[in-house]
Design an enzyme around this catalytic site. Structure first.
Site, PDB file in Angstrom:
ATOM      1  N   ASP A 188       0.824  -1.212   0.000  1.00 28.07           N
ATOM      2  CA  ASP A 188       0.000   0.000   0.000  1.00 28.07           C
ATOM      3  C   ASP A 188       0.858   1.261   0.000  1.00 28.07           C
ATOM      4  O   ASP A 188       0.538   2.228  -0.685  1.00 28.07           O
ATOM      5  CB  ASP A 188      -0.976   0.004   1.188  1.00 28.07           C
ATOM      6  N   ASP A 192       7.314   3.828   2.746  1.00 29.24           N
ATOM      7  CA  ASP A 192       7.636   4.978   3.597  1.00 29.24           C
ATOM      8  C   ASP A 192       9.152   4.996   3.810  1.00 29.24           C
ATOM      9  O   ASP A 192       9.892   5.510   2.976  1.00 29.24           O
ATOM     10  CB  ASP A 192       6.840   4.861   4.901  1.00 29.24           C
ATOM     11  N   LYS A 234       5.852   7.631  -0.166  1.00 31.35           N
ATOM     12  CA  LYS A 234       5.883   8.852   0.638  1.00 31.35           C
ATOM     13  C   LYS A 234       7.137   9.650   0.330  1.00 31.35           C
ATOM     14  O   LYS A 234       8.242   9.116   0.346  1.00 31.35           O
ATOM     15  CB  LYS A 234       5.820   8.496   2.124  1.00 31.35           C
ATOM     16  N   ARG A 286      -8.754   1.803   7.991  1.00 28.01           N
ATOM     17  CA  ARG A 286      -8.441   1.006   6.798  1.00 28.01           C
ATOM     18  C   ARG A 286      -9.643   0.961   5.852  1.00 28.01           C
ATOM     19  O   ARG A 286      -9.487   0.785   4.651  1.00 28.01           O
ATOM     20  CB  ARG A 286      -8.085  -0.437   7.184  1.00 28.01           C
TER      21      ARG A 286
HETATM   22  C1  PRP Z   1       2.800  -0.095   6.945  1.00 33.70           C
HETATM   23  C2  PRP Z   1       2.472  -0.082   5.460  1.00 33.70           C
HETATM   24  C3  PRP Z   1       3.716  -0.670   4.827  1.00 33.70           C
HETATM   25  C4  PRP Z   1       4.821  -0.167   5.733  1.00 33.70           C
HETATM   26  C5  PRP Z   1       5.524   0.993   5.086  1.00 33.70           C
HETATM   27  O1  PRP Z   1       2.593  -1.409   7.447  1.00 33.70           O
HETATM   28  O2  PRP Z   1       1.340  -0.890   5.199  1.00 33.70           O
HETATM   29  O3  PRP Z   1       3.673  -2.069   4.865  1.00 33.70           O
HETATM   30  O4  PRP Z   1       4.182   0.250   6.964  1.00 33.70           O
HETATM   31  O5  PRP Z   1       6.491   1.544   5.951  1.00 33.70           O
HETATM   32  P1  PRP Z   1       8.064   1.386   5.742  1.00 33.70           P
HETATM   33  O6  PRP Z   1       8.385   1.662   4.294  1.00 33.70           O
HETATM   34  O7  PRP Z   1       8.621   2.449   6.651  1.00 33.70           O
HETATM   35  O8  PRP Z   1       8.444   0.008   6.174  1.00 33.70           O
HETATM   36  P2  PRP Z   1       2.492  -1.720   9.015  1.00 33.70           P
HETATM   37  O9  PRP Z   1       3.818  -2.193   9.499  1.00 33.70           O
HETATM   38  O10 PRP Z   1       1.885  -0.543   9.701  1.00 33.70           O
HETATM   39  O11 PRP Z   1       1.503  -2.952   9.083  1.00 33.70           O
HETATM   40  P3  PRP Z   1       0.020  -2.997   8.461  1.00 33.70           P
HETATM   41  O12 PRP Z   1       0.181  -3.149   6.982  1.00 33.70           O
HETATM   42  O13 PRP Z   1      -0.612  -4.194   9.087  1.00 33.70           O
HETATM   43  O14 PRP Z   1      -0.663  -1.707   8.819  1.00 33.70           O
HETATM   44 MG    MG Z   2       0.007  -0.086   9.814  1.00 29.16          MG
HETATM   45 MN    MN Z   3       1.867  -2.850   5.785  1.00 25.11          MN
END
Ligand code: PRP
Ligand code: MG
Ligand code: MN
Length: 183
Positions: free
Chosen positions: A102, A105, A133, A168
């Site tokens: 999704d 970051d 991002k 979500r």
């Molecule tokens: C969020 C998002 C990505 C990740 C991006 O997942 O869905 O998978 O963070 O961040 P990064 O590039 O800094 O790693 P999260 O760990 O919050 O789990 P989730 O998908 O269950 O919300």
């Molecule tokens: Mg998350």
């Molecule tokens: Mn995630």
């Protein structure tokens, strides 16, 4: 207005915007993976909504599997450690793997996943990220083959993206009001 929607400061991508982006990505992927029977790997939980839409925009044989990893948990900031919560059920040796995320970051989650999956001998590993991002002064660790669009360095929710497991189910991408996560 409902409680969920009133926590959103600004809508960044409407349902119509999302539909257009996903259609375009689906066309690119269809072109690139014709005759390859790719394995789409959805990264739970955030990528589930995007994956459901993207799959239906891909017009070639493919299969789907799920991995659950988490780096953020309930916190607003990444813990810096990626945790596998559920591994794939599919053997990926010799397969063309397309990781669907999704949002990119810090790149921590995707760097970890790419390394992990490449170690299993797939034919290829590429990434489709709905959002990237933009953080000023930071070069992203990963350059996904397929990118939906770029978003500013704000707290983004909806279309699968959560804050503390909420939001979500918002059908659009929005910026969360700071007072919601600074509480
Ligand atoms: C969020 C998002 C990505 C990740 C991006 O997942 O869905 O998978 O963070 O961040 P990064 O590039 O800094 O790693 P999260 O760990 O919050 O789990 P989730 O998908 O269950 O919300
Ligand atoms: Mg998350
Ligand atoms: Mn995630």
């Amino acid at each position: 207005m409902e409680a969920l929607h009133s926590d959103v400061k600004e809508v960044l991508l409407s349902e119509e915007d999302i539909h257009q982006i996903v259609s375009r990505m689906g066309e690119q992927i269809t072109r690139d993976y014709a005759g390859k029977n790719p394995l789409v790997v959805a990264v739970l939980r955030g990528a589930v909504v995007f994956t459901a839409d993207l799959m239906r925009a891909i017009d070639c044989p493919m299969s789907v599997d799920f991995m659950a990893v988490s780096s953020y948990g309930e916190a607003a900031k990444s813990s810096g450690v990626v945790r596998i919560v559920k591994d794939l059920d599919t053997k990926i040796e010799g397969r063309d793997v397309l990781i669907v995320e999704d949002i990119l970051d810090s790149g921590l989650t995707l760097s970890y996943l790419i390394d992990l999956l490449k170690g299993r001998g797939p034919a290829s590993v590429e990434v489709a990220a709905f959002l990237v991002k933009d953080v000023t002064g930071k070069t992203p660790a990963i350059e996904p083959r397929y990118v939906g669009t770029h978003v500013p360095d704000e707290f983004i929710v909806g279309y699968g993206l959560d804050f503390a497991e909420r939001y979500r189910n918002l059908p659009y991408i929005g910026i969360l009001k700071p007072e919601v996560y600074q509480k």
